[in-house]
Scaffold this active site. Structure first.
Site: not given
Ligand SMILES: [Zn+2]
Ligand SMILES: [Zn+2]
Length: 302
Positions: A60, A64-65, A140, A210
């Site tokens: 996603h 942070d990904h 999410h 997530d």
């Molecule tokens: Zn994350």
């Molecule tokens: Zn996330």
């Protein structure tokens, strides 16, 4: 099938953790799953031959990904990479990359084959000879998808000592596929069942990025050899987990238990937690074979 953990951190930066990045190796080929900031440095530290990365999956568009992706793809270019990359990701990812490449006047000297992932249930995203990748729809704040990577069952092994000398090569192939062979001259029948044994069994890795607690994924991940599931919070913050659409350690363990996976790895802990001990204790209330994913560790998927 092996998993190297490169980053298990969450959104807030931490000194002792890196944002999400996981590397699966199948034979001599790598699949990179998520690519948080600095992933290319983690690859260097772990002495990974990046030329062997053929597939990248992005769960996603929270930074942070995937904030490490533009760096990694640009470095491939700098190093003169020619081999194509299959990039699986959500709507918007390709546009973001194209803006960055255009601003830097970067022309890729390798092919970037983008596979759009629309979060549809259990959809096959990539099907190769040795493995396939399917989506695991998650819940999410933005579209988020996990990935189910299945290493296919290996070819049947031939019991060579049971075959006559000069056994024709095309017949080998047939037997390996589990088909009987009839010699057209002698009409002798060679039975696949007697002359071969099963190849290496299939292995499954489930990556659940997530997500809020979402039991609908249970039938998709059922029986996986290894499952990674985020566990951002502990159960006393269940309400906060629900609000931010993350999971607690107990919820991750409940998914693992219901889907009868063999082993569970936890990660993506909120930066408020200084230790992971309580997450493990909490998860064990529901599922015994659980560990915290450790950066730099390599897990055999058995
Ligand atoms: Zn994350
Ligand atoms: Zn996330």
């Amino acid at each position: 099938l092996k998993l190297t953990v490169l980053g298990v951190g969450s959104a807030s930066p931490q000194v002792d953790k890196n944002p999400s990045a996981f590397l699966l190796s199948i034979d001599n080929e790598y699949i990179l799953i998520d690519c948080g900031e600095g992933t290319q440095y983690r690859l260097l530290e772990n002495a990974i031959k990046v030329s062997r990365i053929k597939t990248i999956c992005i769960s996603h568009l929270h930074g942070d990904h995937y904030f490490g992706l533009i760096g990694l793809l640009s470095s491939f270019n700098l190093k003169g990479r020619k081999d194509s990359i299959a990039l699986i990701g959500p709507e918007g990812l390709l546009e973001i990359l194209n803006i960055q490449f255009a601003a830097a006047n970067t022309k890729l000297n390798y092919e970037l084959n983008f596979i759009l992932n629309r979060n549809s249930e259990g959809k096959v995203l990539l099907d190769r000879i040795r493995f396939k990748i399917e989506s695991i729809p998650l819940v999410h704040r933005v579209q988020s998808t996990g990935f189910l990577v299945t290493e296919k069952e290996g070819d049947r092994h031939i019991k060579a000592h049971k075959l006559p000398e000069n056994f024709p090569i095309p017949f080998y192939k047939k037997l390996k596929d589990g088909k009987d062979v009839i010699d057209p001259l002698t009409e002798e029948v060679f039975k696949a069942k007697e002359l071969t044994k099963k190849g290496t069994p299939k292995k499954v890795f489930a990556y659940c990025s997530d997500t809020a607690y979402y039991p609908e994924i249970v039938p998709i991940v059922k029986g996986a050899n290894l499952m990674y599931h985020e566990a951002t919070f502990l159960k006393d913050l269940e309400e906060r987990a629900e609000m931010t659409q993350h999971s607690t350690a107990l919820q991750a363990a409940m998914i693992a238990k219901a889907s009868k996976v063999k082993k569970l790895l936890l990660g993506h802990l909120s930066s408020r937690y200084k230790s992971s001990d309580e997450h493990i204790l909490e998860a064990k209330e529901s599922f015994e074979n659980v560990e915290m994913a450790i950066e730099g560790a390599v897990y055999d998927i058995i």
